[in-house]
Design an enzyme around this catalytic site. Structure first.
Site, PDB file in Angstrom:
ATOM      1  N   GLU A 223      32.364-101.471   8.257  1.00  0.00           N
ATOM      2  CA  GLU A 223      33.108-101.244   7.019  1.00  0.00           C
ATOM      3  C   GLU A 223      33.868-102.525   6.681  1.00  0.00           C
ATOM      4  O   GLU A 223      34.826-102.870   7.367  1.00  0.00           O
ATOM      5  CB  GLU A 223      34.085-100.071   7.160  1.00  0.00           C
ATOM      6  CG  GLU A 223      33.418 -98.738   7.426  1.00  0.00           C
ATOM      7  CD  GLU A 223      34.419 -97.593   7.550  1.00  0.00           C
ATOM      8  OE1 GLU A 223      35.596 -97.779   7.163  1.00  0.00           O
ATOM      9  OE2 GLU A 223      34.025 -96.523   8.061  1.00  0.00           O
TER      10      GLU A 223
ATOM     11  N   GLU B  55      34.856 -94.234  14.244  1.00  0.00           N
ATOM     12  CA  GLU B  55      36.189 -94.740  14.572  1.00  0.00           C
ATOM     13  C   GLU B  55      36.851 -93.933  15.690  1.00  0.00           C
ATOM     14  O   GLU B  55      37.895 -93.309  15.513  1.00  0.00           O
ATOM     15  CB  GLU B  55      37.071 -94.765  13.325  1.00  0.00           C
ATOM     16  CG  GLU B  55      36.545 -95.699  12.246  1.00  0.00           C
ATOM     17  CD  GLU B  55      37.449 -95.783  11.026  1.00  0.00           C
ATOM     18  OE1 GLU B  55      37.420 -96.812  10.338  1.00  0.00           O
ATOM     19  OE2 GLU B  55      38.191 -94.801  10.771  1.00  0.00           O
TER      20      GLU B  55
END
Length: 684
Positions: free
Chosen positions: A313, A151
């Site tokens: 995710e 991320e």
């Protein structure tokens, strides 16, 4: 040229952290994964302190055992480079790697993403661990791919460590060459900001006026993007040198990062982390909020970069950090719905976050598939159903691509400039959302199209309509592309504040809409902010009875060409009777210009006048609560109907169809269960 994930079947995966669990339960975990239809695990992205417990000492044994055992159970592995969480020995020995806040406060060890991309020492140590990890797993048959870091630009997307200020100066020297050029680009004569030495130049710092130089602010975001890409490329270059037949990606869609350049320079395709319930705890403003359906907007943005992608995710449970208010538990059916939401928008690999909820740490309330007790629950049962379905239909869906004839246009410079500039940024956010919302409720599949450096006219011509709401920064090159697109038969729609800035963010000394004024055939002769405390400005469409509001900002339009048609006029305020919405025919297409910020009610009227049709008209009738998506390969089309309502939805099929999820035949009216999904094959 877009870069996509290439699979022949849908794949399900799960995020797994072997370092969190006793090895005695690994076999049961892996066995149950296989029984659920999960065939991939993603590991390693937070394991640096175990992989390199002290500088120069490497120990991959725990992850070796996990990967080897996973392979025995027929699981494949995505390995993460662990650079999102440097170990304590590293930050203690080399404090210069730490990031700092806008006011210079250094972020300390104890969380994550507390490093900066500019530190030469951090880059050196990241290169070492990446190479060692790659060399260890380059020939392992279970490893199918690599995730760089985790991320990028999440949590913090601005960087103000000393190393960042130095790196910014070097970036500016390369971009501008001389201080004279820099001073011109930043408009430095204003408020006596002229620089006479490079050491005087910094990233943004606190100012007494709390209003930084807007041109400096824009360059800061451009620098952060380039610097982040450079950091990612450092790792991807090593991986490509060492490993073979293993792809490279990263999971991201956060601020101040040009994802087209990132993917083009460093990745095989982009991955995304999908958490739809965030949209329910922070619902969008305005009428008829989309809530978790709004996540389709984010997925559309990912698809603009990689038409087929991985969701690294996928939300699998309620969540929240220890010190943050959590999102509620998914209702029965929502996990399945969100899975197909991702698939409908182009995801061919779905990895759920996560296998089991952690019992320690900041995320011990961020629940995964399994609860702390590790016993069966309704989420497990729901995803078991998904596993069976994907095994059955995955070969029919994988590799097909989302089909849309209209796109909402974005570009990075205007997004970044609009963060500071309230004279166009808030309008762009509202208008993009309102267009997406209206198109969703009208069952018109919609793409996002980013105007990046590699965009071609042919990519634009795939769409019949382009909506470019408020591009304040408009270069001559972009204006020429828009002109060619319209001449070739396309329709482009602009909103207020279009074209009044150049690439530096300087205001043009010419009538708006600047470079596209001739294309639109109009000029802006007057303008005003719409003050919230005042009664909203009204407009009326030609030949229409209803009144609509013209939001946020009003431009008074003057016609400059006889080919321009007035589609709507202001019907209140001192500019009553003046054009509010125009249409100009150029070549085989049209350029529309609207002198305000868009709302969904104005957009519904425009959709009708544009003649945009939903592709499902000849196939079925569905209520607005049901999202419509189409994935296509050649002449084969798969129609996704996703019910985002807690109530059953009435669907009427105009001819017999088969739901490929259940193999049930449908004709006439049926009731689609709350959060239900139907996928049918249709012909044009």
């Amino acid at each position: 040229m877009s870069k996509s994930l290439t699979l022949n079947e849908l794949r399900l995966g799960v995020c797994y952290y072997p370092e969190h669990w006793d090895e005695t339960i690994w076999p049961d975990d892996f066995q149950r994964m296989r029984e659920m239809g999960i065939s991939i695990i993603r590991i390693g992205e937070f394991g640096w302190s175990l992989m390199e417990p002290e500088e120069g000492v490497f120990d991959f044994s725990l992850f070796d055992r996990a990967v080897n055992l996973a392979a025995k159970f027929g699981l494949q592995v995505i390995m993460g480079t662990p650079t999102a969480t440097p170990p304590a020995w590293l930050t203690q020995r080399y404090p210069e790697v730490l990031n700092a806040s806008h006011d210079g406060t250094v972020y300390q060890h104890g969380g994550r993403r507390h490093y900066n991309y500019s530190s030469t020492k951090y880059r050196e140590l990241c290169a070492v661990i990446t190479r060692k990890l790659a060399e260890n797993y380059k020939d392992h048959p279970a490893i199918i791919g690599w995730q760089i870091d985790n991320e990028l630009n999440c949590e913090v997307n601005v960087f103000y460590a000393d190393a960042d200020h130095r790196a910014f100066r070097e970036w500016l020297k390369k971009k501008y060459g001389t201080l004279d050029q820099l001073n011109h680009a930043w408009g430095a004569t204003f408020w006596s900001q002229t620089y006479t030495d490079w050491e005087q130049v910094h990233l943004l710092r606190p100012t007494a006026s709390n209003s930084p130089n807007p041109h400096q602010a824009l360059d800061e975001k451009r620098f952060i993007s380039d610097n982040t890409i450079s950091f990612a490329k450092l790792q991807s270059d090593i991986l490509r040198e060492v490993v073979h037949n293993q792809w490279v990606t990263t999971n991201t869609l956060f601020g101040h990062l040009n994802y087209h350049e990132l993917t083009g320079e460093a990745l095989d395709f982009l991955s995304y982390d999908s958490y739809p319930l965030f949209s329910t705890v922070r619902p969008e403003p305005g009428d008829n909020p989309l809530l978790d359906r709004k996540w389709s907007m984010n997925l559309s943005a990912v698809r603009s970069i990689s038409p087929n992608f991985c969701v690294m995710e996928q939300q699998a449970g309620p969540g929240g950090w220890v010190n943050r208010v959590g999102v509620p538990s998914p209702r029965p059916g929502q996990l399945r719905l969100w899975t197909y939401q991702s698939i409908a928008h182009g995801a061919d690999l779905i990895s759920y976050f996560r296998w089991r909820t952690a019992t320690v740490g900041t995320e011990m309330y961020w629940f995964g598939i399994n609860d702390h007790h590790n016993q069966s629950n309704r989420r497990i049962e729901e995803l078991q159903r998904v596993g069976v379905e994907c095994a059955t239909i995955g070969g029919k869906i994988a590799g097909t691509r989302y089909a849309a004839k209209i796109a909402i246009v974005r570009d990075y410079d205007n997004e970044w400039d609009g963060e500071l500039d309230n004279w166009h940024g808030p309008m762009d956010k509202q208008s993009s959302l309102e267009w997406f919302k209206a198109l969703q409720y009208s069952h018109i599949p919609t793409d996002f199209l980013y105007l990046h450096s590699g965009i071609t006219l042919e990519e634009m011509l795939k769409y019949e309509v382009l909506v470019y709401p408020h591009p304040a920064i408009m270069t001559e090159e972009t204006a020429e592309l828009m002109k060619q697109y319209v001449q070739r038969g396309g329709t482009v729609i602009f909103g207020c504040r279009t074209g009044y800035k150049d690439e530096f963010g300087h205001c043009n000394m010419r009538l708006s809409p600047g470079p596209v004024a001739e294309l639109c055939g109009i000029a802006v002769e007057d303008f005003t902010h719409v003050i919230p405390s005042e009664e909203a400005t009204q407009i009326h469409f030609s030949g229409g009875q209803d009144a609509y509001t013209a939001d946020l900002f009003n431009e008074v339009i003057r016609l400059e060409s006889p080919s321009v048609e007035v589609m709507a006029e202001y019907s209140s305020k001192y500019y009553k009777g003046k054009p509010a919405l125009t249409r100009n025919k150029v070549g085989d297409g049209y350029a529309w210009y609207y002198g305000a910020s868009f709302n969904q009610y104005v957009i519904y009227e425009m959709i009708a006048r544009l003649g945009i049709q939903s592709p499902i008209q000849e196939h079925c009738i569905v209520p607005k609560e049901v999202e419509v998506s189409i994935r296509q390969s050649g002449d084969r089309k798969l129609l996704f109907l996703l019910n985002f309502s807690s109530d059953s939805a009435e669907i009427t099929f105009k001819h017999q169809v088969e739901d490929i999820l259940t193999q049930q035949q449908h004709t006439g009216t049926i009731m689609l269960e709350p959060y239900g999904v139907i996928i049918v094959e249709i012909t044009s």
